[in-house]
Design an enzyme around this catalytic site. Sequence first.
Site, PDB file in Angstrom:
ATOM      1  N   CYS A  81       1.132  -1.318   0.428  1.00  0.00           N
ATOM      2  CA  CYS A  81       0.292  -0.227  -0.158  1.00  0.00           C
ATOM      3  C   CYS A  81       1.083   1.386   0.198  1.00  0.00           C
ATOM      4  O   CYS A  81       1.445   1.372  -1.114  1.00  0.00           O
ATOM      5  CB  CYS A  81      -1.407   0.026   1.392  1.00  0.00           C
ATOM      6  SG  CYS A  81      -2.725   0.836   0.900  1.00  0.00           S
ATOM      7  N   ARG A 108      -2.161   7.408  -5.643  1.00  0.00           N
ATOM      8  CA  ARG A 108      -2.725   7.054  -4.677  1.00  0.00           C
ATOM      9  C   ARG A 108      -3.881   7.461  -4.846  1.00  0.00           C
ATOM     10  O   ARG A 108      -4.197   8.225  -5.104  1.00  0.00           O
ATOM     11  CB  ARG A 108      -1.745   8.556  -3.546  1.00  0.00           C
ATOM     12  CG  ARG A 108      -0.377   8.865  -3.915  1.00  0.00           C
ATOM     13  CD  ARG A 108       0.240  10.148  -2.922  1.00  0.00           C
ATOM     14  NE  ARG A 108      -0.206   9.567  -1.034  1.00  0.00           N
ATOM     15  CZ  ARG A 108      -0.035  10.679  -0.521  1.00  0.00           C
ATOM     16  NH1 ARG A 108       0.023  11.216  -0.910  1.00  0.00           N
ATOM     17  NH2 ARG A 108      -0.815  10.490   0.560  1.00  0.00           N
ATOM     18  N   ILE A 138      -7.088  -0.373   1.723  1.00  0.00           N
ATOM     19  CA  ILE A 138      -7.652   0.487   2.357  1.00  0.00           C
ATOM     20  C   ILE A 138      -6.849   1.872   1.690  1.00  0.00           C
ATOM     21  O   ILE A 138      -5.570   1.974   1.612  1.00  0.00           O
ATOM     22  CB  ILE A 138      -7.141   0.801   4.267  1.00  0.00           C
ATOM     23  CG1 ILE A 138      -7.304  -1.117   4.751  1.00  0.00           C
ATOM     24  CG2 ILE A 138      -6.832   1.712   4.854  1.00  0.00           C
ATOM     25  CD1 ILE A 138      -6.507  -1.110   5.992  1.00  0.00           C
ATOM     26  N   ARG A 139      -8.059   2.775   1.242  1.00  0.00           N
ATOM     27  CA  ARG A 139      -7.632   3.940   0.524  1.00  0.00           C
ATOM     28  C   ARG A 139      -6.439   3.684  -0.209  1.00  0.00           C
ATOM     29  O   ARG A 139      -4.649   4.149   0.099  1.00  0.00           O
ATOM     30  CB  ARG A 139      -7.220   5.192   2.077  1.00  0.00           C
ATOM     31  CG  ARG A 139      -8.115   5.502   2.419  1.00  0.00           C
ATOM     32  CD  ARG A 139      -7.606   6.908   2.933  1.00  0.00           C
ATOM     33  NE  ARG A 139      -7.169   6.406   4.237  1.00  0.00           N
ATOM     34  CZ  ARG A 139      -5.868   7.647   4.215  1.00  0.00           C
ATOM     35  NH1 ARG A 139      -5.609   8.962   3.143  1.00  0.00           N
ATOM     36  NH2 ARG A 139      -4.894   7.949   4.528  1.00  0.00           N
ATOM     37  N   HIS A 174      -3.215  -5.348   1.611  1.00  0.00           N
ATOM     38  CA  HIS A 174      -2.674  -5.211   2.896  1.00  0.00           C
ATOM     39  C   HIS A 174      -2.206  -6.897   2.995  1.00  0.00           C
ATOM     40  O   HIS A 174      -2.997  -7.918   4.030  1.00  0.00           O
ATOM     41  CB  HIS A 174      -3.231  -5.033   4.269  1.00  0.00           C
ATOM     42  CG  HIS A 174      -3.264  -3.238   4.210  1.00  0.00           C
ATOM     43  ND1 HIS A 174      -2.557  -2.453   5.005  1.00  0.00           N
ATOM     44  CD2 HIS A 174      -3.782  -2.286   3.880  1.00  0.00           C
ATOM     45  CE1 HIS A 174      -2.243  -1.237   4.815  1.00  0.00           C
ATOM     46  NE2 HIS A 174      -3.296  -0.511   3.503  1.00  0.00           N
ATOM     47  N   GLU A 176      -0.230  -8.208   5.111  1.00  0.00           N
ATOM     48  CA  GLU A 176      -0.272  -8.508   7.017  1.00  0.00           C
ATOM     49  C   GLU A 176      -1.870  -8.284   7.147  1.00  0.00           C
ATOM     50  O   GLU A 176      -1.914  -9.011   8.407  1.00  0.00           O
ATOM     51  CB  GLU A 176       0.683  -7.349   7.247  1.00  0.00           C
ATOM     52  CG  GLU A 176      -0.443  -6.625   7.943  1.00  0.00           C
ATOM     53  CD  GLU A 176      -0.255  -5.515   5.958  1.00  0.00           C
ATOM     54  OE1 GLU A 176      -0.195  -6.237   5.046  1.00  0.00           O
ATOM     55  OE2 GLU A 176      -1.016  -4.218   6.659  1.00  0.00           O
TER      56      GLU A 176
HETATM   57  N1  GLN Z   1      -3.362   6.332   0.764  1.00  0.00           N
HETATM   58  C1  GLN Z   1      -1.961   5.712   1.787  1.00  0.00           C
HETATM   59  C2  GLN Z   1      -1.109   7.095   0.800  1.00  0.00           C
HETATM   60  O1  GLN Z   1      -0.973   7.648   0.221  1.00  0.00           O
HETATM   61  C3  GLN Z   1      -1.894   4.507   1.748  1.00  0.00           C
HETATM   62  C4  GLN Z   1      -3.125   3.961   1.995  1.00  0.00           C
HETATM   63  C5  GLN Z   1      -2.383   2.538   2.714  1.00  0.00           C
HETATM   64  O2  GLN Z   1      -0.949   2.096   2.884  1.00  0.00           O
HETATM   65  N2  GLN Z   1      -2.839   1.933   3.402  1.00  0.00           N
HETATM   66  O3  GLN Z   1       0.218   7.080   2.006  1.00  0.00           O
END
Ligand code: GLN
Length: 193
Positions: A81, A108, A138-139, A174, A176
């Site tokens: 991520c 991103r 997650i994002r 993720h 993990e």
């Molecule tokens: N959106 C985050 C970033 O740009 C990354 C999100 C994440 O690592 N879960 O840094």
Amino acid sequence: MQAPKVGIVAIQGDVEAHAAALRRAGADAVPVLRDKDLDGLDALILPGGESTTIAKGLARLELYEPLRGFIAAGHPVLGTCAGAILLARRVLNHPVETLGVLDCTAARNAYGTQVDSFAATVDPESDPAFAGMRCVFIRAPRLSELGPGVEVLMRVDGEPVLVRQANVLAATFHPELGDDPRVHERLLETRAR
Ligand code: GLN
């Protein structure tokens, strides 16, 4: 045989979850905050978190060059991520300084703010070693403009979510979280080829 020693860049993000995942895969986890911490490591993880915060920490701790050297020496590295963003050559949406070792563009927060986290099952066309894997996003960033040296190991809805370029592995999800050890095991098996 001695357990492999894997460093985790411990500036910010889900360091503990990666340490637990490494232990499940049979490796020892070591926090990395200084260049000396890289000595004797077999592999390295750049965790998820907030790439702007981690990038500031890398600059403050003067870790960019030591990490580039570690990766150039052929040691396996996994970025997840935010960690995947920090490996990419090009970044869209508020770029940060990256290590520039993965020939792709990372956008991103590419899934928008409405759906900022979700879980999905890997596409069946992926590397069979990862069949059925559930991925938590997650994002998450989206990877595009993959260079010819970049192999896609996993896709979700057709998008690359786990890629490899020689000794560099990057996941936009993720691995993990949950208890599936396969991505961490792949890191331990990865060699520069
Ligand atoms: N959106 C985050 C970033 O740009 C990354 C999100 C994440 O690592 N879960 O840094």
